[in-house]
Scaffold this motif. Structure first.
Motif, PDB file in Angstrom:
ATOM      1  N   THR A 178      58.913 -33.289   7.064  1.00 31.28           N
ATOM      2  CA  THR A 178      59.696 -32.322   6.413  1.00 31.28           C
ATOM      3  C   THR A 178      60.861 -32.763   6.186  1.00 31.28           C
ATOM      4  O   THR A 178      61.616 -32.482   5.006  1.00 31.28           O
ATOM      5  N   ASP A 209      62.537 -32.791   2.488  1.00 30.25           N
ATOM      6  CA  ASP A 209      63.971 -31.947   2.135  1.00 30.25           C
ATOM      7  C   ASP A 209      65.149 -33.078   1.560  1.00 30.25           C
ATOM      8  O   ASP A 209      65.747 -32.706   0.660  1.00 30.25           O
ATOM      9  N   LYS A 262      57.100 -31.010   0.539  1.00 29.23           N
ATOM     10  CA  LYS A 262      56.269 -31.631   1.452  1.00 29.23           C
ATOM     11  C   LYS A 262      54.939 -31.779   1.406  1.00 29.23           C
ATOM     12  O   LYS A 262      54.517 -32.804   1.774  1.00 29.23           O
TER      13      LYS A 262
END
Length: 124
Positions: free
Chosen positions: A18, A22, A28
């Motif tokens: 994640t 990000d 993802k």
């Protein structure tokens, strides 16, 4: 191949799936598919984003051997930290385009300095 490289470097950097997704600005699920080799042909744009966040160059992600040079990694991590700091300050990618002309001038100026140094050495 590339998925395994990304996975191993991500783990060494202590990033979760994640966090990397990000920071790289990608989905993802897309990153997961790349790491599991379900997507064996990701775009170069996506790979570049991942490389920047991981602090490695593209060659490192594309190589079978994963030799990461400590000095190069340190420099790349500094750039990643710089970019992350800009993001935290609220600077948008679009705003960075405004500085493109300045960056091109700095690049030109550096090339001129290198050319001058080369000329001095050849005349001595």
């Amino acid at each position: 191949m590339i998925g395994k490289n990304i996975y191993e470097i991500r783990k060494r950097r202590g990033l979760s799936l994640t966090e990397l997704a990000d920071r790289a600005g990608i989905a993802k699920s897309n990153l997961s598919n790349i790491e599991r080799n379900l997507n064996q042909n990701p775009s170069i744009n996506v790979i570049e984003k991942i490389a920047v966040v991981l602090g490695v160059d593209l060659k490192t992600l594309l190589k079978v051997e994963r030799n990461i040079e400590p000095k190069r990694t340190q420099l790349d991590e500094e750039w990643v930290d710089f970019v992350n700091e800009l993001k935290e300050l609220g600077v948008q990618k679009e705003q960075m385009q405004e500085y493109k002309t300045l960056l091109e001038f700095i690049k030109w100026q550096n090339e001129q300095d290198v050319n001058k140094e080369s000329g001095k050495r050849s005349t001595n």
